[in-house]
Design a protein around this motif. Structure first.
Motif, short mmCIF file in Angstrom:
data_model
loop_
_atom_site.label_atom_id
_atom_site.label_comp_id
_atom_site.label_asym_id
_atom_site.label_seq_id
_atom_site.Cartn_x
_atom_site.Cartn_y
_atom_site.Cartn_z
N GLN A 1 -7.74 -4.24 33.97
CA GLN A 1 -6.54 -3.99 34.76
C GLN A 1 -6.92 -3.57 36.18
N PRO A 2 -5.96 -3.48 37.10
CA PRO A 2 -6.24 -2.98 38.45
C PRO A 2 -6.92 -1.62 38.39
N ALA A 3 -7.75 -1.33 39.35
CA ALA A 3 -8.53 -0.09 39.37
C ALA A 3 -7.63 1.12 39.21
N PRO A 4 -7.92 2.01 38.26
CA PRO A 4 -7.10 3.19 38.01
C PRO A 4 -7.32 4.27 39.07
N SER A 5 -6.38 5.16 39.15
CA SER A 5 -6.57 6.32 40.01
C SER A 5 -7.55 7.27 39.34
N ASP A 6 -8.21 8.03 40.11
CA ASP A 6 -9.23 8.93 39.59
C ASP A 6 -8.59 10.08 38.84
N TYR A 7 -9.25 10.53 37.78
CA TYR A 7 -8.80 11.74 37.11
C TYR A 7 -10.00 12.58 36.73
N ALA A 8 -9.78 13.88 36.73
CA ALA A 8 -10.90 14.81 36.60
C ALA A 8 -11.02 15.37 35.20
N ALA A 9 -12.15 15.99 34.96
CA ALA A 9 -12.35 16.72 33.71
C ALA A 9 -11.53 18.00 33.77
N PRO A 10 -11.29 18.61 32.61
CA PRO A 10 -10.49 19.83 32.62
C PRO A 10 -11.18 20.95 33.36
N LEU B 1 -14.59 9.70 27.91
CA LEU B 1 -14.43 10.44 26.66
C LEU B 1 -13.07 11.13 26.60
N ASN B 2 -12.65 11.71 27.71
CA ASN B 2 -11.35 12.38 27.74
C ASN B 2 -10.21 11.40 27.53
N LEU B 3 -10.30 10.24 28.18
CA LEU B 3 -9.26 9.23 28.02
C LEU B 3 -9.19 8.76 26.56
N GLU B 4 -10.34 8.48 25.97
CA GLU B 4 -10.35 8.01 24.58
C GLU B 4 -9.86 9.09 23.64
N LEU B 5 -10.17 10.35 23.93
CA LEU B 5 -9.68 11.46 23.11
C LEU B 5 -8.16 11.52 23.14
N VAL B 6 -7.59 11.45 24.31
CA VAL B 6 -6.13 11.49 24.43
C VAL B 6 -5.49 10.30 23.72
N PHE B 7 -6.07 9.14 23.93
CA PHE B 7 -5.49 7.94 23.33
C PHE B 7 -5.55 8.00 21.81
N ARG B 8 -6.64 8.50 21.25
CA ARG B 8 -6.74 8.61 19.79
C ARG B 8 -5.67 9.53 19.24
N HIS B 9 -5.36 10.59 19.97
CA HIS B 9 -4.29 11.49 19.51
C HIS B 9 -2.94 10.78 19.52
N ILE B 10 -2.71 9.94 20.50
CA ILE B 10 -1.45 9.18 20.56
C ILE B 10 -1.40 8.17 19.42
#
Length: 416
Positions: free
Chosen positions: A407-416, A25-34
Motif C-alpha cells: 500500500q502507499p507508504a504509511p505515516s510513522d508511528y512510535a514505540a510506546p 512487532l507493535n503493529l502485528e500485536l495490535v492486529f492479532r488482538h483485533i
C-alpha cells in the motif's frame, strides 16, 4: 562402553531490536488482538490489552484502516457504564485468498475475505482421472480468473492462490496422485503459466492437509486436536495437534488410504495389499456399477444407500469397518480424541460411523475411559478449497505488514 551424546546446537545470540522491527512487532500485536477479539474492540481496550500508549494505538489503527485491514463498526460496549466507544474489527474489503482444488470428480475455486467469509464458490463436476495435467490446470485457471474478476467489483484483491491436490507435494511438484493418474507433475509451474497475466504467488499443498486447516479455522478455537479423514476416490488424512498441522519430515504424512487393514487382503493400485483404499474408496463402494453420467460418485452412492440397495449397504458396512481399523492404529499412536469425516465421507457419515466407531472402541486402548468422537466435518466436500483460500488469508492475519507493504507508504508511528 561410553556412549557419545551429541550436544544440542547452541542458541543463536539474540539480535538487538531495532526501531523499525519494534514498530512491526507493535503493529502485528495490535492486529492479532483485533483478529482474536470476539466482538469489535475499541482503541482504549487495545491500549489496555497490549500495554501500548493510546497515541501509538491510534496511529497503528489509522494505518490498518488505510490498508483496508480493519474497519470501524460504529459503537461498541465493553459492559461498563459510560459512553460507548468506536469498535474496530476485520475489514470485508482489501486482501482475499484464492483457493483452488483438483479432485478426481471435479474442480473447485473459492475466494475468502479477511473475515473468513466465502465470497465466491464455483464447482465444475467432471471426471478428471487420466486427463492431461496441462488441460486440467488450464481449465482450473479459467475458473480462477472468473473468480478473481468477480470479486474486484467488491473492492477485494487476491494476494495468493493455493492449490489443493490429492497427493504428496514437494516444492510445487505433485509426487503421486493416483486418483488423477499424475506422477511428478509440476502443478505450480503449470498453474503459474496458465493463470498469466495475473501475477500472484502460487502454492500447492495436499488436499487433506488444507481441508484439516479449513476445519481448524472453522472451529472458532473450540477444536484444536483432531484427525481429518478425506474420503473419496482416494483416502487421505490431515492431523492437527494442539492447533498445529502435523506434516511429517517431508510434508507427506497422512496417507491413511495406504495403511494396511488386512495384510493378506485385496490388491491395491499402490502395489501393496489390504490397504484401506481397497475397501473404503468410493470406487470400491460403487463396485461394478459406475455412477450415472452427470452424477458424482458420492451422490450415486448416497442415492443407492437411501434406496436400500443391498450391495451398496454391504459395501458401506465393509468400508466403515476397514476405516475404523485404520483409524484405531492412528489414534493409539497420536492420542487424539476426535475424528472428522470429510470429503465424500462427510456425505456418507451416517452409513460409515457406526462400524467405524465400533472398531475404534474395540481397538483403541483408552476408548473405555476417554471416548472417541467420530462425526462429519463442518465444511463437507468443500473443506479443501476453503482451507486453501483461508491459508492465504491466515498469512495476512499473522503478518499484516506483507499486505501493508504493497500500500502507499504509511505515516510513522512510535514505540510506546
Amino acid at each position: 562402553m561410553t556412549a557419545h551424546v551429541r550436544p544440542s546446537s547452541p542458541r543463536q545470540p539474540e539480535q538487538p531490536v531495532r526501531q523499525e522491527n519494534l514498530r512491526t512487532l507493535n503493529l502485528e500485536l495490535v492486529f492479532r488482538h483485533i483478529v482474536s477479539a470476539a466482538r469489535p474492540i475499541s482503541r482504549t481496550e487495545l491500549a489496555t490489552a497490549t500495554g501500548l500508549t493510546r497515541p501509538t494505538i491510534t496511529r497503528i489503527a489509522e494505518e490498518l484502516l488505510a490498508g483496508q485491514l480493519i474497519t470501524e463498526t460504529g459503537l461498541s460496549h465493553n459492559g461498563r457504564a459510560g459512553r460507548p466507544r468506536v469498535g474496530l474489527t476485520l475489514s470485508e474489503k482489501g486482501p482475499a485468498g484464492l483457493g483452488l482444488d483438483i479432485r478426481a470428480d471435479g474442480l473447485a475455486a473459492c475466494v475468502v475475505d479477511l473475515t473468513g467469509t466465502v465470497r465466491h464458490m464455483a464447482f465444475d463436476p467432471a471426471a478428471y482421472t487420466g486427463q492431461d495435467a496441462s488441460d486440467v490446470v488450464a481449465h482450473l485457471a479459467r475458473m480462477a480468473r472468473v473468480a478473481i474478476d468477480g470479486i474486484v467489483a467488491e473492492d477485494l484483491t487476491v494476494v495468493t492462490a493455493t492449490l489443493a491436490v490429492p497427493g504428496p507435494v514437494q516444492a510445487g511438484i505433485v509426487q503421486s496422485a493416483p486418483e488423477l493418474g499424475w506422477r511428478n507433475v509440476d502443478a505450480q509451474a503449470l498453474l503459474r503459466g496458465a493463470i498469466q497475466p495475473l501475477d500472484i504467488p502460487i502454492t500447492v499443498d495436499n488436499e487433506a492437509n488444507l481441508a484439516a486447516l479449513g476445519e481448524l479455522y472453522a472451529s472458532d478455537n473450540t477444536l484444536d486436536s483432531f484427525v481429518y479423514v478425506s474420503g473419496g476416490l482416494g483416502i487421505g488424512a490431515g492431523m492437527v495437534l494442539d492447533g498445529h498441522l502435523m506434516r511429517g519430515a517431508r510434508g507427506w504424512s497422512g496417507e491413511l488410504g495406504h495403511v494396511s487393514v488386512y495384510p493378506d487382503g485385496d490388491a491395491c493400485p499402490c502395489g501393496s495389499r489390504g490397504c484401506l483404499e481397497a475397501y473404503a474408496s468410493l470406487q470400491t463402494i460403487l463396485g461394478d456399477e459406475p455412477a450415472p453420467a452427470g452424477t458424482t460418485p458420492d451422490a450415486a452412492v448416497t442415492g443407492r444407500a437411501e434406496a436400500g440397495h443391498p450391495a451398496t449397504i454391504a459395501a458401506l458396512d465393509t468400508a466403515g469397518t476397514a476405516l475404523g481399523i485404520a483409524l484405531a492404529d492412528m489414534l493409539n499412536i497420536l492420542d487424539i480424541d476426535t475424528v472428522l469425516l470429510g470429503g465424500s465421507f462427510s456425505l456418507l457419515a451416517s452409513w460409515l460411523t457406526a462400524n467405524a466407531r465400533a472398531e475404534i472402541d474395540r481397538r483403541v486402548l483408552t476408548a473405555a475411559w476417554a471416548p472417541i468422537t467420530v462425526r462429519p466435518a463442518l465444511l463437507g466436500p468443500d473443506a479443501a478449497v476453503i482451507g486453501a483460500a483461508l491459508t492465504s488469508i491466515d498469512q495476512i492475519r499473522q503478518h499484516p505488514t506483507t499486505w501493508l507493504a504493497r500500500q502507499p507508504a504509511p505515516s510513522d508511528y512510535a514505540a510506546p
